[in-house]
Design an enzyme around this catalytic site. Structure first.
Site, PDB file in Angstrom:
ATOM      1  N   LEU A   1     -45.500  83.911 -49.854  1.00 43.99           N
ATOM      2  CA  LEU A   1     -46.130  85.378 -50.467  1.00 43.99           C
ATOM      3  C   LEU A   1     -45.309  86.273 -49.995  1.00 43.99           C
ATOM      4  CD1 LEU A   1     -49.842  85.050 -49.925  1.00 43.99           C
ATOM      5  CD2 LEU A   1     -48.517  84.174 -51.713  1.00 43.99           C
TER       6      LEU A   1
ATOM      7  N   GLY B   1     -46.792  80.271 -48.373  1.00 44.27           N
ATOM      8  CA  GLY B   1     -47.126  80.264 -49.940  1.00 44.27           C
ATOM      9  C   GLY B   1     -46.216  79.234 -50.750  1.00 44.27           C
TER      10      GLY B   1
ATOM     11  N   ASN C   1     -46.755  78.103 -42.056  1.00 43.91           N
ATOM     12  CA  ASN C   1     -46.574  78.725 -40.791  1.00 43.91           C
ATOM     13  C   ASN C   1     -47.159  79.902 -40.424  1.00 43.91           C
ATOM     14  OD1 ASN C   1     -45.151  79.926 -42.959  1.00 43.91           O
ATOM     15  ND2 ASN C   1     -43.742  80.787 -41.642  1.00 43.91           N
ATOM     16  N   GLU C   2     -48.391  80.159 -41.273  1.00 41.52           N
ATOM     17  CA  GLU C   2     -49.044  81.310 -41.255  1.00 41.52           C
ATOM     18  C   GLU C   2     -49.330  82.032 -39.702  1.00 41.52           C
ATOM     19  OE1 GLU C   2     -49.623  79.322 -43.402  1.00 41.52           O
ATOM     20  OE2 GLU C   2     -49.726  80.164 -45.429  1.00 41.52           O
TER      21      GLU C   2
HETATM   22  C1  LIG Z   1     -54.960  87.866 -42.678  1.00 42.63           C
HETATM   23  C2  LIG Z   1     -55.717  87.244 -43.900  1.00 42.63           C
HETATM   24  C3  LIG Z   1     -55.191  85.906 -44.290  1.00 42.63           C
HETATM   25  C4  LIG Z   1     -53.887  86.015 -45.036  1.00 42.63           C
HETATM   26  C5  LIG Z   1     -53.348  84.984 -45.621  1.00 42.63           C
HETATM   27  C6  LIG Z   1     -52.076  85.197 -46.316  1.00 42.63           C
HETATM   28  C7  LIG Z   1     -51.061  84.018 -46.477  1.00 42.63           C
HETATM   29  C8  LIG Z   1     -49.858  84.212 -46.506  1.00 42.63           C
HETATM   30  C9  LIG Z   1     -48.683  83.176 -46.620  1.00 42.63           C
HETATM   31  C10 LIG Z   1     -47.620  83.466 -46.937  1.00 42.63           C
HETATM   32  O1  LIG Z   1     -46.565  83.140 -47.615  1.00 42.63           O
HETATM   33  S1  LIG Z   1     -47.072  84.798 -46.009  1.00 42.63           S
HETATM   34  C11 LIG Z   1     -45.130  84.738 -46.011  1.00 42.63           C
HETATM   35  C12 LIG Z   1     -44.540  83.851 -45.156  1.00 42.63           C
HETATM   36  N1  LIG Z   1     -43.290  83.603 -45.430  1.00 42.63           N
HETATM   37  C13 LIG Z   1     -42.237  83.446 -44.335  1.00 42.63           C
HETATM   38  O2  LIG Z   1     -42.603  83.388 -43.257  1.00 42.63           O
HETATM   39  C14 LIG Z   1     -40.753  83.314 -44.744  1.00 42.63           C
HETATM   40  C15 LIG Z   1     -40.195  84.470 -44.247  1.00 42.63           C
HETATM   41  N2  LIG Z   1     -38.627  84.485 -44.580  1.00 42.63           N
HETATM   42  C16 LIG Z   1     -37.767  83.675 -43.991  1.00 42.63           C
HETATM   43  O3  LIG Z   1     -38.159  82.720 -43.276  1.00 42.63           O
HETATM   44  C17 LIG Z   1     -36.421  83.578 -44.426  1.00 42.63           C
HETATM   45  O4  LIG Z   1     -36.137  84.952 -45.019  1.00 42.63           O
HETATM   46  C18 LIG Z   1     -35.825  82.826 -45.392  1.00 42.63           C
HETATM   47  C19 LIG Z   1     -36.788  82.415 -46.495  1.00 42.63           C
HETATM   48  C20 LIG Z   1     -35.840  81.192 -44.671  1.00 42.63           C
HETATM   49  C21 LIG Z   1     -34.293  82.941 -46.026  1.00 42.63           C
HETATM   50  O5  LIG Z   1     -33.707  83.220 -44.916  1.00 42.63           O
HETATM   51  P1  LIG Z   1     -32.241  84.110 -45.430  1.00 42.63           P
HETATM   52  O6  LIG Z   1     -31.532  84.299 -44.039  1.00 42.63           O
HETATM   53  O7  LIG Z   1     -31.762  83.656 -46.442  1.00 42.63           O
HETATM   54  O8  LIG Z   1     -32.791  85.389 -45.958  1.00 42.63           O
HETATM   55  P2  LIG Z   1     -33.110  86.739 -44.899  1.00 42.63           P
HETATM   56  O9  LIG Z   1     -32.332  87.409 -44.525  1.00 42.63           O
HETATM   57  O10 LIG Z   1     -34.388  86.194 -43.916  1.00 42.63           O
HETATM   58  O11 LIG Z   1     -34.206  87.508 -46.151  1.00 42.63           O
HETATM   59  C22 LIG Z   1     -33.607  88.311 -47.126  1.00 42.63           C
HETATM   60  C23 LIG Z   1     -34.306  89.485 -47.622  1.00 42.63           C
HETATM   61  O12 LIG Z   1     -35.621  89.179 -47.962  1.00 42.63           O
HETATM   62  C24 LIG Z   1     -36.704  89.441 -47.221  1.00 42.63           C
HETATM   63  N3  LIG Z   1     -37.724  88.557 -47.104  1.00 42.63           N
HETATM   64  C25 LIG Z   1     -37.767  87.407 -46.715  1.00 42.63           C
HETATM   65  N4  LIG Z   1     -38.915  86.562 -46.614  1.00 42.63           N
HETATM   66  C26 LIG Z   1     -39.842  87.387 -47.491  1.00 42.63           C
HETATM   67  C27 LIG Z   1     -40.964  87.480 -47.810  1.00 42.63           C
HETATM   68  N5  LIG Z   1     -41.975  86.340 -47.536  1.00 42.63           N
HETATM   69  N6  LIG Z   1     -41.746  88.659 -48.298  1.00 42.63           N
HETATM   70  C28 LIG Z   1     -40.901  89.483 -48.510  1.00 42.63           C
HETATM   71  N7  LIG Z   1     -39.436  89.840 -48.062  1.00 42.63           N
HETATM   72  C29 LIG Z   1     -39.261  88.875 -47.393  1.00 42.63           C
HETATM   73  C30 LIG Z   1     -36.094  89.696 -45.719  1.00 42.63           C
HETATM   74  O13 LIG Z   1     -36.958  90.604 -44.950  1.00 42.63           O
HETATM   75  C31 LIG Z   1     -34.725  90.410 -46.228  1.00 42.63           C
HETATM   76  O14 LIG Z   1     -34.944  91.418 -46.801  1.00 42.63           O
HETATM   77  P3  LIG Z   1     -33.879  92.562 -46.409  1.00 42.63           P
HETATM   78  O15 LIG Z   1     -34.399  94.165 -46.644  1.00 42.63           O
HETATM   79  O16 LIG Z   1     -32.573  92.515 -47.425  1.00 42.63           O
HETATM   80  O17 LIG Z   1     -33.551  92.821 -44.852  1.00 42.63           O
END
Ligand SMILES: CCCCCC/C=C/CC(=O)SCCNC(=O)CCNC(=O)[C@H](O)C(C)(C)COP(=O)(O)OP(=O)(O)OC[C@H]1O[C@@H](n2cnc3c(N)ncnc32)[C@H](O)[C@@H]1OP(=O)(O)O
Length: 260
Positions: A66, A111, A135-136
């Site tokens: 997400l 997600g 990994n939430e």
């Molecule tokens: C509380 C009530 C219940 C709620 C339940 C809600 C459920 C949620 C489920 C979810 O899906 S939460 C999201 C979980 N996702 C993650 O933990 C992934 C986080 N991201 C990463 O681990 C890494 O970014 C990656 C995907 C492995 C890629 O790594 P890479 O080194 O290639 O890129 P980065 O430099 O880390 O990222 C680039 C850029 O993108 C931004 N970003 C990364 N992930 C997200 C995301 N999920 N949402 C929004 N933005 C994201 C990151 O911050 C970088 O941004 P920048 O501005 O360029 O620095």
């Protein structure tokens, strides 16, 4: 016209390939969710399509889950709209009458993992940089019950409980051992392996396979359908809490600082 989702005819008859293309990390923004729902609806209504391979256009990141920026610093109406779209995507995928095969060609957290778990079969590229899991808890948030149930239906209760409590992101070999994915193949063979397994699934008569899929998944779907509005309100209440907002902001900052 969809910008964030690409749908192509597959090399085999009756097979479409749906590709995520929402740079930089294929996060499920509201726009991406809406485009996915529209693409899936069109495919669902297309009688010529019997199976869909789901993958990322660019290897490296399958789906980053997400979009954290949709869940930080917004208002309750936005959170409600966003969560309804997340539910809608899950319902479309989990109830699809088509054979869905995920060709996981990159990182697949939270997600992203959920989306792959809705598929009928998961093939993952054997690259130690790629991990998959819900990994939430590592973000300080809790996977909702329908995320949990989708995982339990795939790997069983004990493995799901351990994976969920620890928020484990599994590398390919471990994901295969736990049963989160069904097959791990060398990266260059991923698409051919997905098409090969698709052919096996398409050898089964559609009506028998579809009714069996519905029978297996209906109880889980019904749980969400009957409390959809309550689930939205529960999400809005939790995500609006200061402690959750702080946890998400800290996690986003860590991601951003990783580069610096
Ligand atoms: C509380 C009530 C219940 C709620 C339940 C809600 C459920 C949620 C489920 C979810 O899906 S939460 C999201 C979980 N996702 C993650 O933990 C992934 C986080 N991201 C990463 O681990 C890494 O970014 C990656 C995907 C492995 C890629 O790594 P890479 O080194 O290639 O890129 P980065 O430099 O880390 O990222 C680039 C850029 O993108 C931004 N970003 C990364 N992930 C997200 C995301 N999920 N949402 C929004 N933005 C994201 C990151 O911050 C970088 O941004 P920048 O501005 O360029 O620095």
């Amino acid at each position: 016209m969809s910008h964030r989702v690409l749908v192509e005819a597959g090399p085999a008859a009756g097979v479409a390939v749906l590709k995520f293309r929402n740079p930089p990390v294929n996060a499920l923004s509201l726009e991406m969710l809406m485009e996915l729902v529209i693409s899936l609806e069109k495919l669902e209504n297309d009688k010529a399509v019997r199976g869909i391979v789901i993958t990322a256009e660019n290897p490296g990141i399958f789906l980053a889950g997400l979009d954290l920026t949709e869940m930080c610093g917004r208002n309750p109406a936005h959170y409600a709209k966003y969560w309804e779209a997340v539910q809608e995507l899950w319902l479309r995928l989990y109830q699809s009458s088509k054979v869905l095969v995920a060709a996981i060609n990159g990182a697949c957290p939270a997600g992203g993992c959920l989306a792959s778990l809705t598929c009928d079969y998961r093939v993952m590229a054997d690259n130690p940089k790629y991990t998959i899991g819900l990994n939430e808890t590592q973000l300080g948030i809790i996977a909702p019950f329908w995320f949990k149930d989708t995982l339990v239906n795939t790997v069983g209760h004990r493995a799901a409980e351990q994976a969920l409590q620890l928020g484990t992101l599994f590398p390919p070999a471990k994901a295969l051992q736990v049963g989160i994915v069904d097959q791990v193949v060398p990266e260059e063979q991923l698409q051919s392996a997905a098409l090969s397994v698709m052919a096996q699934w398409l050898a089964i008569p559609d009506h028998a396979r579809q009714l069996t899929k519905t029978m297996m998944r209906k109880p889980t779907v019904d749980q969400l359908v009957k409390q959809r509005e309550a689930d939205i309100q529960s999400f809005v209440g939790l995500i609006s809490q200061d402690s959750i907002q702080r946890a998400l902001q800290t996690y986003l900052q860590k991601l951003r600082q990783k580069k610096g």
